[in-house]
Write a protein that holds these residues in place. Structure first.
Motif, mmCIF file in Angstrom:
data_model
loop_
_atom_site.group_PDB
_atom_site.id
_atom_site.type_symbol
_atom_site.label_atom_id
_atom_site.label_comp_id
_atom_site.label_asym_id
_atom_site.label_seq_id
_atom_site.Cartn_x
_atom_site.Cartn_y
_atom_site.Cartn_z
ATOM 1 N N PHE A 215 -13.158 23.964 123.454
ATOM 2 C CA PHE A 215 -14.121 24.132 122.379
ATOM 3 C C PHE A 215 -13.747 25.359 121.550
ATOM 4 N N TYR A 216 -14.045 25.270 120.242
ATOM 5 C CA TYR A 216 -13.830 26.386 119.319
ATOM 6 C C TYR A 216 -15.059 26.527 118.420
ATOM 7 N N HIS A 217 -15.409 27.780 118.082
ATOM 8 C CA HIS A 217 -16.390 28.004 117.033
ATOM 9 C C HIS A 217 -15.753 27.650 115.691
ATOM 10 N N ARG A 250 -19.509 23.771 116.437
ATOM 11 C CA ARG A 250 -18.263 23.898 117.190
ATOM 12 C C ARG A 250 -17.339 22.728 116.885
ATOM 13 N N TRP A 251 -16.090 22.930 117.210
ATOM 14 C CA TRP A 251 -15.101 21.869 117.264
ATOM 15 C C TRP A 251 -14.737 21.645 118.725
ATOM 16 N N LEU A 252 -14.477 20.417 119.062
ATOM 17 C CA LEU A 252 -13.894 20.091 120.360
ATOM 18 C C LEU A 252 -12.505 19.521 120.097
ATOM 19 N N VAL A 253 -11.507 20.201 120.607
ATOM 20 C CA VAL A 253 -10.119 19.788 120.409
ATOM 21 C C VAL A 253 -9.594 19.252 121.732
ATOM 22 N N GLY A 288 -7.010 31.003 114.008
ATOM 23 C CA GLY A 288 -8.002 32.045 113.791
ATOM 24 C C GLY A 288 -9.392 31.698 114.272
ATOM 25 N N ALA A 289 -9.625 30.458 114.709
ATOM 26 C CA ALA A 289 -10.938 30.078 115.230
ATOM 27 C C ALA A 289 -11.128 30.674 116.621
ATOM 28 N N GLU A 290 -12.340 31.062 116.935
ATOM 29 C CA GLU A 290 -12.628 31.699 118.229
ATOM 30 C C GLU A 290 -12.841 30.640 119.305
ATOM 31 N N PRO A 291 -12.049 30.669 120.380
ATOM 32 C CA PRO A 291 -12.257 29.697 121.459
ATOM 33 C C PRO A 291 -13.586 29.925 122.175
ATOM 34 N N VAL A 292 -14.143 28.846 122.706
ATOM 35 C CA VAL A 292 -15.341 28.913 123.535
ATOM 36 C C VAL A 292 -14.930 28.497 124.941
ATOM 37 N N GLY A 293 -14.558 29.457 125.759
ATOM 38 C CA GLY A 293 -14.131 29.149 127.110
ATOM 39 C C GLY A 293 -12.681 28.698 127.166
ATOM 40 N N PRO A 294 -12.200 28.435 128.360
ATOM 41 C CA PRO A 294 -10.797 28.039 128.543
ATOM 42 C C PRO A 294 -10.568 26.570 128.235
ATOM 43 N N ALA A 295 -9.314 26.191 128.156
ATOM 44 C CA ALA A 295 -8.956 24.776 128.083
ATOM 45 C C ALA A 295 -9.137 24.156 129.468
ATOM 46 N N ARG A 296 -9.630 22.944 129.512
ATOM 47 C CA ARG A 296 -9.871 22.223 130.769
ATOM 48 C C ARG A 296 -9.024 20.964 130.803
ATOM 49 N N GLY A 297 -8.519 20.661 131.993
ATOM 50 C CA GLY A 297 -7.686 19.483 132.148
ATOM 51 C C GLY A 297 -8.433 18.344 132.814
ATOM 52 N N PHE A 298 -7.930 17.141 132.604
ATOM 53 C CA PHE A 298 -8.531 15.956 133.211
ATOM 54 C C PHE A 298 -7.497 14.852 133.281
ATOM 55 N N VAL A 299 -7.365 14.251 134.457
ATOM 56 C CA VAL A 299 -6.477 13.100 134.645
ATOM 57 C C VAL A 299 -7.357 11.935 135.096
ATOM 58 N N PRO A 300 -7.660 10.997 134.186
ATOM 59 C CA PRO A 300 -8.634 9.951 134.514
ATOM 60 C C PRO A 300 -8.152 8.909 135.504
ATOM 61 N N GLY A 301 -6.841 8.744 135.664
ATOM 62 C CA GLY A 301 -6.343 7.702 136.557
ATOM 63 C C GLY A 301 -6.210 6.373 135.834
ATOM 64 N N PRO A 302 -5.950 5.312 136.571
ATOM 65 C CA PRO A 302 -5.668 4.013 135.936
ATOM 66 C C PRO A 302 -6.903 3.384 135.316
#
Length: 446
Positions: A215-217, A250-253, A288-302
């Motif tokens: 997330f980014y502001h 916010r933006w969610l990237v 230049g956008a301020e992040p909101v927390g760390p990047a999070r990973g996800f592996v959904p599987g098949p």
């Protein structure tokens, strides 16, 4: 009296396994038909609008396609307005969602098709609050289903246990209908085998997709609702990204990749990989956008489609990811769950009871609303060399060639562009791409 002439007392109990959006929508669909609806949720819901541990994909991008948010608003009138008032964004397609496909941007046109963009916690909370307002629906939090009751003649209830308490006793809860909305981790297949039913046939395909999201502001002056979607140019380069406006300014990237192109959650590497995409628009937007927390990973599987309609267990049906787990790249999952819940409501109201006729009709309808999204996603997944499962025969290759021609023509032809967007938004079936107004320009246009 019900439509079938039965008194309320004859309608019985329905149990819904899982209290996410699919489960809450299923419970809401059964109100007025079931005398009592019990939603069994393993987690305890957070106070307010917050992330939940039992939703590992909750910190990643979620979209409701046009057909999906229409279905939710039809099931729960006013829900769309509640989401928008809480900060969710309706993004017009294609004017507000700049999609860079494998052949470039598609032709613009005046469109009524939109996507609903918001965080997963906001969607969950809006649907949950509506369900909590219904006296006939009971939610058991911190409780897990550990088995099904019944026999080869049918499912007659569930076995429950308090989650997290060692030695907690198992109790039985009888029901005329059990709806599995437990998500991709459902265990209902083995439970049905334990009752004497055959192994549920499954279709499986795995593109090895992985996600990293942050997330980014939104910086001052960037309060627009534009969303960006950069897709891979060719199967040999399986990385893509999306930037979505969500509530809270916010933006969610989300940066994704197929097998062999897994993204990084390390901050510098995450933004470096965004900059290496074929279009730098997302990297430039967040500069230049301020992040909101760390990047999070996800592996959904098949991706897995469980074909319960082929074994037809009485008293049981599945909905949402418990029925079909989609590759989240195509943003189909929650929309298909909403369409399935609407189909369940229609079947339950038509028969006015929770009996075999309702179950069979609902199961067939859920299968029908799943089929086209599954084919679209599966056919795209097999383009990537690292994908396992799925068909690669002459019919699929012919479909690939035709869709490639559709995209090429859609870059310059507004009619073809509109048809393509309506199909991927699940407003119309894929057959819409073969209407004369589309087929002619695709095959014979310059």
């Amino acid at each position: 009296m019900s439509p079938a002439g039965r008194a309320v007392g004859d309608r019985g109990t329905a149990v819904v396994i899982g209290g996410g959006p699919a489960g809450c929508l299923a419970a809401w669909a059964l109100r007025g038909v079931a005398r009592r609806v019990v939603v069994v949720e393993r987690d305890r819901y957070p106070d307010g609008t917050d992330f939940r541990a039992g939703v590992p994909q909750g910190r990643h991008g979620h979209l409701l396609l046009e057909a999906g948010h229409r279905a939710i608003d039809e099931l729960m009138p006013g829900a769309l307005a509640e989401l928008l008032s809480a900060g969710a964004q309706l993004v017009a397609v294609p004017s507000g969602l700049r999609v860079l496909t494998s052949i470039g941007h598609l032709a613009p046109y005046d469109s009524e098709v939109t996507i609903l963009s918001c965080s997963r916690p906001l969607l969950d909370r809006t649907v949950l609050d509506r369900v909590r307002s219904e006296p006939s629906i009971e939610i058991l939090e911190g409780t897990e289903v550990v088995g099904l009751l019944g026999s080869r003649q049918g499912v007659t209830g569930v076995q429950l246990r308090e989650r997290g308490r060692e030695g907690a006793p198992v109790t039985d809860l009888a029901a005329e209908l059990v709806v599995d909305a437990a998500g991709r981790g459902t265990r209902s297949g083995r439970w049905l085998i334990g009752l004497g039913f055959p192994n549920t046939p499954v279709e499986r395909i795995d593109a090895g997709v992985a996600y990293a999201s942050r997330f980014y502001h939104r910086p001052p002056g960037r309060e627009d609702q534009i969303a960006l979607d950069v897709q891979t140019r060719a199967p040999e380069h399986g990385r893509f990204a999306v930037l979505l406006p969500v509530e809270g300014n916010r933006w969610l990237v989300s940066l994704g990749g197929m097998r062999g192109f897994e993204p990084s959650i390390q901050p510098q590497e995450f933004e470096k990989q965004l900059g290496e995409l074929r279009d730098p628009a997302i990297a430039e937007a967040i500069a230049g956008a301020e992040p909101v927390g760390p990047a999070r990973g996800f592996v959904p599987g098949p991706s897995v489609w469980r074909r319960h309609e082929r074994t037809d267990p009485p008293g049981f049906l599945a909905l949402g990811d418990a029925a079909c787990t989609f590759n989240p790249v195509y943003a189909q999952g929650i929309s298909v769950a909403a369409l399935g819940a609407r189909a369940l409501r229609e079947a339950a109201r038509r028969h006015g009871a929770l009996g075999p006729a309702t179950v069979r009709e609902a199961r067939r309808a859920i299968c029908a609303v799943t089929r086209h999204p599954w084919v679209i996603a599966a056919n795209e997944d097999v383009r990537f060399a690292g994908t396992t499962g799925g068909g690669r025969g002459p019919v699929v290759r012919l479909q690939h060639r035709y869709l490639d021609r559709v995209l090429v023509r859609a870059a310059t032809d507004a009619t073809v562009s509109a048809a393509f967007h309506r199909v991927v938004s699940m407003v119309e079936p894929p057959s819409a791409l073969f209407r004369p107004s589309v087929l002619g320009p695709v095959l014979f246009g310059r």
